[in-house]
Design a protein around this motif. Structure first.
Motif, PDB file in Angstrom:
ATOM      1  N   GLU A 166     -54.997  17.636  43.464  1.00 31.80           N
ATOM      2  CA  GLU A 166     -54.639  17.154  44.803  1.00 31.80           C
ATOM      3  C   GLU A 166     -54.243  15.675  44.770  1.00 31.80           C
ATOM      4  O   GLU A 166     -53.354  15.241  45.511  1.00 31.80           O
ATOM      5  CB  GLU A 166     -55.806  17.363  45.762  1.00 31.80           C
ATOM      6  N   ILE A 167     -54.912  14.912  43.908  1.00 37.41           N
ATOM      7  CA  ILE A 167     -54.583  13.482  43.805  1.00 37.41           C
ATOM      8  C   ILE A 167     -53.118  13.290  43.429  1.00 37.41           C
ATOM      9  O   ILE A 167     -52.415  12.421  43.963  1.00 37.41           O
ATOM     10  CB  ILE A 167     -55.510  12.777  42.791  1.00 37.41           C
ATOM     11  N   PHE A 168     -52.628  14.095  42.501  1.00 37.40           N
ATOM     12  CA  PHE A 168     -51.252  13.948  42.018  1.00 37.40           C
ATOM     13  C   PHE A 168     -50.293  14.959  42.668  1.00 37.40           C
ATOM     14  O   PHE A 168     -49.164  15.123  42.221  1.00 37.40           O
ATOM     15  CB  PHE A 168     -51.227  14.098  40.500  1.00 37.40           C
ATOM     16  N   SER A 169     -50.743  15.581  43.749  1.00 35.94           N
ATOM     17  CA  SER A 169     -49.932  16.574  44.446  1.00 35.94           C
ATOM     18  C   SER A 169     -48.772  15.899  45.184  1.00 35.94           C
ATOM     19  O   SER A 169     -48.842  14.727  45.580  1.00 35.94           O
ATOM     20  CB  SER A 169     -50.802  17.340  45.449  1.00 35.94           C
ATOM     21  N   GLU A 170     -47.680  16.670  45.424  1.00 33.08           N
ATOM     22  CA  GLU A 170     -46.550  16.182  46.212  1.00 33.08           C
ATOM     23  C   GLU A 170     -46.879  16.161  47.699  1.00 33.08           C
ATOM     24  O   GLU A 170     -46.215  15.478  48.480  1.00 33.08           O
ATOM     25  CB  GLU A 170     -45.318  17.066  45.971  1.00 33.08           C
ATOM     26  N   SER A 171     -47.884  16.923  48.095  1.00 34.87           N
ATOM     27  CA  SER A 171     -48.298  16.933  49.503  1.00 34.87           C
ATOM     28  C   SER A 171     -48.900  15.578  49.874  1.00 34.87           C
ATOM     29  O   SER A 171     -49.525  14.906  49.041  1.00 34.87           O
ATOM     30  CB  SER A 171     -49.335  18.031  49.763  1.00 34.87           C
ATOM     31  N   GLU A 172     -48.714  15.213  51.151  1.00 38.40           N
ATOM     32  CA  GLU A 172     -49.301  13.963  51.626  1.00 38.40           C
ATOM     33  C   GLU A 172     -50.808  14.122  51.799  1.00 38.40           C
ATOM     34  O   GLU A 172     -51.307  15.238  52.008  1.00 38.40           O
ATOM     35  CB  GLU A 172     -48.659  13.550  52.955  1.00 38.40           C
ATOM     36  N   LEU A 173     -51.540  13.026  51.754  1.00 39.64           N
ATOM     37  CA  LEU A 173     -52.994  13.046  51.900  1.00 39.64           C
ATOM     38  C   LEU A 173     -53.395  13.715  53.209  1.00 39.64           C
ATOM     39  O   LEU A 173     -54.298  14.564  53.242  1.00 39.64           O
ATOM     40  CB  LEU A 173     -53.543  11.616  51.838  1.00 39.64           C
ATOM     41  N   TRP A 174     -52.746  13.345  54.305  1.00 36.76           N
ATOM     42  CA  TRP A 174     -53.113  13.918  55.605  1.00 36.76           C
ATOM     43  C   TRP A 174     -52.858  15.432  55.632  1.00 36.76           C
ATOM     44  O   TRP A 174     -53.605  16.173  56.293  1.00 36.76           O
ATOM     45  CB  TRP A 174     -52.375  13.208  56.745  1.00 36.76           C
ATOM     46  N   GLN A 175     -51.827  15.895  54.935  1.00 33.59           N
ATOM     47  CA  GLN A 175     -51.542  17.328  54.892  1.00 33.59           C
ATOM     48  C   GLN A 175     -52.642  18.084  54.132  1.00 33.59           C
ATOM     49  O   GLN A 175     -53.065  19.171  54.541  1.00 33.59           O
ATOM     50  CB  GLN A 175     -50.183  17.578  54.229  1.00 33.59           C
ATOM     51  N   ILE A 176     -53.098  17.479  53.037  1.00 32.28           N
ATOM     52  CA  ILE A 176     -54.166  18.105  52.247  1.00 32.28           C
ATOM     53  C   ILE A 176     -55.436  18.233  53.085  1.00 32.28           C
ATOM     54  O   ILE A 176     -56.076  19.290  53.128  1.00 32.28           O
ATOM     55  CB  ILE A 176     -54.443  17.294  50.972  1.00 32.28           C
ATOM     56  N   LEU A 177     -55.783  17.139  53.791  1.00 32.28           N
ATOM     57  CA  LEU A 177     -56.998  17.149  54.614  1.00 32.28           C
ATOM     58  C   LEU A 177     -56.848  18.069  55.819  1.00 32.28           C
ATOM     59  O   LEU A 177     -57.816  18.727  56.240  1.00 32.28           O
ATOM     60  CB  LEU A 177     -57.325  15.728  55.065  1.00 32.28           C
ATOM     61  N   LEU A 178     -55.659  18.138  56.396  1.00 40.49           N
ATOM     62  CA  LEU A 178     -55.432  19.034  57.528  1.00 40.49           C
ATOM     63  C   LEU A 178     -55.523  20.496  57.080  1.00 40.49           C
ATOM     64  O   LEU A 178     -56.081  21.343  57.799  1.00 40.49           O
ATOM     65  CB  LEU A 178     -54.050  18.759  58.146  1.00 40.49           C
ATOM     66  N   ARG A 179     -55.015  20.777  55.909  1.00 41.31           N
ATOM     67  CA  ARG A 179     -55.074  22.139  55.355  1.00 41.31           C
ATOM     68  C   ARG A 179     -56.537  22.568  55.206  1.00 41.31           C
ATOM     69  O   ARG A 179     -56.906  23.712  55.485  1.00 41.31           O
ATOM     70  CB  ARG A 179     -54.340  22.155  54.019  1.00 41.31           C
ATOM     71  N   ARG A 180     -57.401  21.639  54.765  1.00 36.35           N
ATOM     72  CA  ARG A 180     -58.832  21.940  54.620  1.00 36.35           C
ATOM     73  C   ARG A 180     -59.442  22.313  55.963  1.00 36.35           C
ATOM     74  O   ARG A 180     -60.236  23.266  56.083  1.00 36.35           O
ATOM     75  CB  ARG A 180     -59.568  20.724  54.061  1.00 36.35           C
ATOM     76  N   GLN A 181     -59.093  21.517  57.015  1.00 36.85           N
ATOM     77  CA  GLN A 181     -59.646  21.785  58.340  1.00 36.85           C
ATOM     78  C   GLN A 181     -59.227  23.167  58.840  1.00 36.85           C
ATOM     79  O   GLN A 181     -60.026  23.907  59.426  1.00 36.85           O
ATOM     80  CB  GLN A 181     -59.161  20.708  59.330  1.00 36.85           C
ATOM     81  N   VAL A 182     -57.976  23.544  58.586  1.00 37.34           N
ATOM     82  CA  VAL A 182     -57.475  24.854  59.006  1.00 37.34           C
ATOM     83  C   VAL A 182     -58.204  25.966  58.265  1.00 37.34           C
ATOM     84  O   VAL A 182     -58.561  27.003  58.853  1.00 37.34           O
ATOM     85  CB  VAL A 182     -55.950  24.944  58.776  1.00 37.34           C
ATOM     86  N   GLU A 183     -58.447  25.746  56.968  1.00 40.36           N
ATOM     87  CA  GLU A 183     -59.168  26.751  56.172  1.00 40.36           C
ATOM     88  C   GLU A 183     -60.585  26.923  56.669  1.00 40.36           C
ATOM     89  O   GLU A 183     -61.138  28.025  56.657  1.00 40.36           O
ATOM     90  CB  GLU A 183     -59.155  26.343  54.703  1.00 40.36           C
ATOM     91  N   GLN A 184     -61.217  25.816  57.131  1.00 38.27           N
ATOM     92  CA  GLN A 184     -62.610  25.869  57.571  1.00 38.27           C
ATOM     93  C   GLN A 184     -62.748  26.405  59.002  1.00 38.27           C
ATOM     94  O   GLN A 184     -63.634  27.203  59.304  1.00 38.27           O
ATOM     95  CB  GLN A 184     -63.236  24.473  57.497  1.00 38.27           C
ATOM     96  N   LYS A 185     -61.874  25.973  59.919  1.00 37.45           N
ATOM     97  CA  LYS A 185     -62.026  26.296  61.340  1.00 37.45           C
ATOM     98  C   LYS A 185     -61.020  27.318  61.863  1.00 37.45           C
ATOM     99  O   LYS A 185     -61.234  27.913  62.928  1.00 37.45           O
ATOM    100  CB  LYS A 185     -61.887  25.019  62.183  1.00 37.45           C
TER     101      LYS A 185
END
Length: 795
Positions: free
Chosen positions: A637-656
């Motif tokens: 994830e650190i070296f991913s092309e996705s933006e940091l906010w997208q990675i964190l938003l994806r986590r929230q969607v997976e959880q909630k």
């Protein structure tokens, strides 16, 4: 609209004014009554002062009638010679009141030219005496007035008697003449003043009529500059006031007025523009008023505050267009559903992130505005005529134009389509006429004024348009579409006009400052040139005039008319400015000084270097933030092309789940800014290349919701600004940034005017950052002195 305080101040019942006009000979004296009221009032204001300071009032009359200078010289000469002291009154009392006969020499036969002239002089003197015989006029004989102008037979040919009421250049310090008229250089005053030194005759007031010769150069009167007047006073000349007059017969243009004050006035007065307290001029409406001109242009400015929430939403969408002013010009003429469908098909991608039904409300408002406001105004303006010329954006596609023509045809109006270029003017036999020959002209597109910026020479939506006899113009501006552009530029236009017309005489005596519109709340893109409407960008298929510049060192520089240079004249009080090459060509023809230039592209290349270096800094800073333990990113994830906010938003969607996260995020955003669910799903899609959502409010909501700490917001916004801006538009933004800020005198105000886009791109967080960047760029300026500029073959 002209201020009522301006109208009230200039009282036409002034007894001195009426007396002088009664004995003037110029056939335009009655047409000039209001104009002479302004001249008379300014003279009285300065000449009645009791302080010891020397003043240099400079009266610049814009959009002047061609006869105004002749009338002014005659008025000033008669006012000074008849009312300033009693010499003429006493002489005429003896010639007319006592003898009441005309002396005819023996060799002057009846019916001869000389005989007729003597009789005419006597009749005129009798007319003058009857006007002034009962006046109480001061008897001081030591106070002199000097008028610098061309000989009366050239400057006031309508009054052949003026030589009888003043002396010539041989009587400069002769106390027997209240007024002396001379066409001389300032150096010619040294000898008579030195000769009179110690005597009581003083030149209290000077009246300098600046004029241009046939080659465009200023006359000898231009030599009467402030330092030379100060030198004369050291010789005990006793000068208290120096009045300068300049009459511009060209149509009113704020840029011309501003540049005359910046360039010519600073040359004459040797003062910084901020210290210039005696530069007196007029607005376009005031010039029309004092010359009694009918206003043939109607401005239909449509205000609408009913749908602010929907407008804010649509504004954000329109700002995403590469050429958003052009998009607004297209939208402005979408008066029916057919043209609105054309707009949707062209700009459908910008409506993707907003609810289509909201935009439909916006479009319905445009249709209603046409039906209830624009159409009735157009029909009233046409007044039964069936032919008109429509002024539209140069780059508007033919589909819009064709449909608009057919729309007007349904109302039995035949419409031709042209652009703002057709509203340029030409000079024919001393009169300025529009290049557009239509009697009825309707402007339906918007063009910024660009005062003090590139492309200021274009006809625009703010300066009055030059119209000929029998022509009328209707300028339609729907602020529901053109704000915030119109609001910001209208405020800037009036603020500039207010600053130019800021003399102590106007503020403290006339008490008529230019009112400012409400300060606009929203900002616009920091782009002052026409690139907002395509035309500032270089097109390899477009024909450009080429110029060859020769330097004093023997080198040759090749430029095209759309290039920009930093220019300054080689004199102490010169103003440094950024101008187009075509304007440089004009400046070279008019300037009396050597000119230094530096191509603006050199500084633009420096900005490009700064941006290139910042890309590595952004990557480094972003990597550092991603490695922060609070975000617990995996190495992938650190070296991913996705933006940091997208990675964190994806986590929230997976959880909630997406529905809950969508609802929680939208709670933080005003209803009008909210997006639909399918647009939200794009935000966290793994392969989406979005850097940030468009709306800044949405960005802030995301950072807050995901608890992302600063300075991530600045880093990712800078990344978005640099990567998301197309090369052509980026070049435009950088060039305009330089034009608007390179020679700023107030970095706090300049910072406030910067758009968020340019702040993000250049990493400017405060006025100190802006000042530091400008200081760095100024060190890169390397001037070369140019000897000549010439056009050469385009091929």
């Amino acid at each position: 609209m002209i201020s009522q305080s301006f109208v009230n101040h200039y009282n036409l019942d002034n007894s001195d004014l009426n007396l002088i006009i009664n004995i003037m000979c110029h056939p335009k004296k009655e047409d000039a009554r209001r104009f002479l009221c302004v001249i008379n009032d300014a003279m009285d204001y300065y000449m009645s002062r009791t302080d010891d300071e020397v003043h240099y009032p400079l009266l610049y009359i814009p959009a002047s009638e061609h006869w105004a200078q002749e009338v002014c010289i005659e008025f000033v000469t008669l006012k000074l010679s008849l009312l300033y002291n009693s010499l003429i009154q006493e002489r005429l009392k003896l010639e007319i009141g006592v003898r009441n006969t005309v002396f005819i020499p023996e060799d002057c036969t009846g019916g001869s030219k000389k005989h007729k002239q003597l009789l005419a002089n006597f009749r005129y003197s009798k007319q003058v005496y009857n006007q002034i015989k009962d006046l109480s006029i001061p008897k001081e004989t030591h106070r002199k007035n000097l008028i610098i102008c061309k000989p009366f037979n050239c400057s006031t040919p309508e009054n052949p008697y003026l030589d009888n009421y003043c002396g010539n250049e041989k009587s400069i310090c002769d106390r027997h003449f209240t007024v002396t008229r001379a066409d001389i250089d300032v150096d010619k005053l040294d000898k008579p003043i030195k000769k009179d030194k110690g005597n009581s005759c003083k030149i209290e007031n000077m009246f300098v009529f600046l004029s241009r010769s046939t080659d465009g150069r200023f006359s000898d009167a231009y030599s009467f500059q402030k330092p030379r007047i100060e030198r004369l006073n050291k010789l005990e000349a006793g000068i208290r006031n120096v009045f300068y007059f300049y009459f511009s017969t060209k149509p009113f243009k704020l840029q011309r007025l501003l540049m005359w004050k910046l360039k010519n006035a600073t040359d004459i007065l040797h003062e910084d523009i901020k210290d210039m307290k005696d530069f007196i001029s007029l607005s376009a409406e005031e010039s029309d008023y004092i010359f009694g001109r009918m206003h043939k242009q109607t401005n239909c400015i449509i205000e609408s505050n009913e749908l602010d929430e929907f407008k804010s939403l649509a504004d954000d969408a329109l700002e995403a267009c590469e050429y958003n002013v052009q998009a607004r010009n297209n939208l402005a003429i979408c008066y029916d559903k057919h043209s609105q469908e054309l707009f949707k098909s062209q700009y459908g991608n910008i409506i993707d992130d907003i609810d289509a039904q909201y935009f439909d409300v916006f479009l319905k408002n445009i249709r209603d505005t046409w039906e209830h406001k624009i159409f009735p105004t157009v029909m009233s303006f046409m007044d039964g005529q069936t032919n008109t010329c429509l002024i539209l954006d140069y780059f508007m596609s033919d589909e819009y134009k064709t449909h608009l023509v057919s729309l007007f045809e349904t109302y039995n109006i035949q419409a031709d389509i042209t652009t703002f270029n057709s509203l340029k003017y030409k000079c024919v036999d001393g009169k300025y006429l529009s290049n557009n020959t239509s009697n009825k002209i309707i402007v339906l597109s918007y063009q910024g004024h660009y005062v003090g910026r590139p492309y200021n020479h274009y006809p625009n939506s703010f300066d009055p348009i030059c119209l000929g006899e029998g022509q009328e113009l209707l300028n339609v501006l729907n602020n529901f579409i053109f704000d915030p552009y119109y609001a910001v530029q209208n405020y800037e236009y009036h603020k500039t006009l207010r600053n130019v017309l800021s003399s102590d005489y106007r503020k403290n005596y006339v008490k008529c400052t230019i009112p400012l519109p409400l300060r606009p709340i929203r900002k616009i893109e920091d782009s002052g040139d026409r690139t907002t409407s395509h035309s500032g960008s270089y097109n390899s298929n477009q024909s450009y005039q080429k110029y060859r510049v020769s330097t004093s060192g023997g080198a040759t520089i090749k430029l095209i008319e759309s290039d920009y240079v930093i220019s300054k004249e080689k004199n102490k009080f010169c103003s440094i400015q950024v101008i187009s090459v075509s304007e440089l060509n004009s400046l070279m023809q008019e300037s009396d000084h050597d000119i230094l230039i530096c191509s603006l592209s050199e500084l633009q290349e420096k900005l490009e270097e700064i941006l290139e270096k910042s890309k590595d800094e952004i990557k480094k800073d972003e990597l550092y933030i991603r490695q922060d333990s609070r975000y617990a990113l995996s190495e992938e994830e650190i070296f991913s092309e996705s933006e940091l906010w997208q990675i964190l938003l994806r986590r929230q969607v997976e959880q909630k789940g997406s529905t809950i996260v969508y609802a929680e995020l939208m709670e933080k955003i005003p209803y009008s800014e909210q997006i639909k669910m399918y647009s939200f799903e794009r935000w966290y899609a793994p392969n989406d290349d979005m850097i940030l959502p468009r709306s800044r409010m949405m960005q802030d909501a995301i950072f807050e919701y995901l608890s992302i700490a600063k300075p991530y917001d600045k880093i990712v916004r800078r990344k978005k600004a640099q990567k998301g801006t197309m090369t052509e538009r980026k070049n435009s933004m950088l060039r305009t940034f330089l034009c608007n800020n390179l020679f700023s005198e107030d970095f706090i105000k300049s910072f406030e005017r910067l758009s968020d886009g340019i702040k993000d791109m250049l990493g400017i967080d405060n006025s100190g950052d802006l000042e530091a960047l400008i200081d760095l760029l100024k060190k890169e300026i390397k001037y070369v002195e140019i000897k000549s500029i010439s056009k050469y073959d385009k091929n």
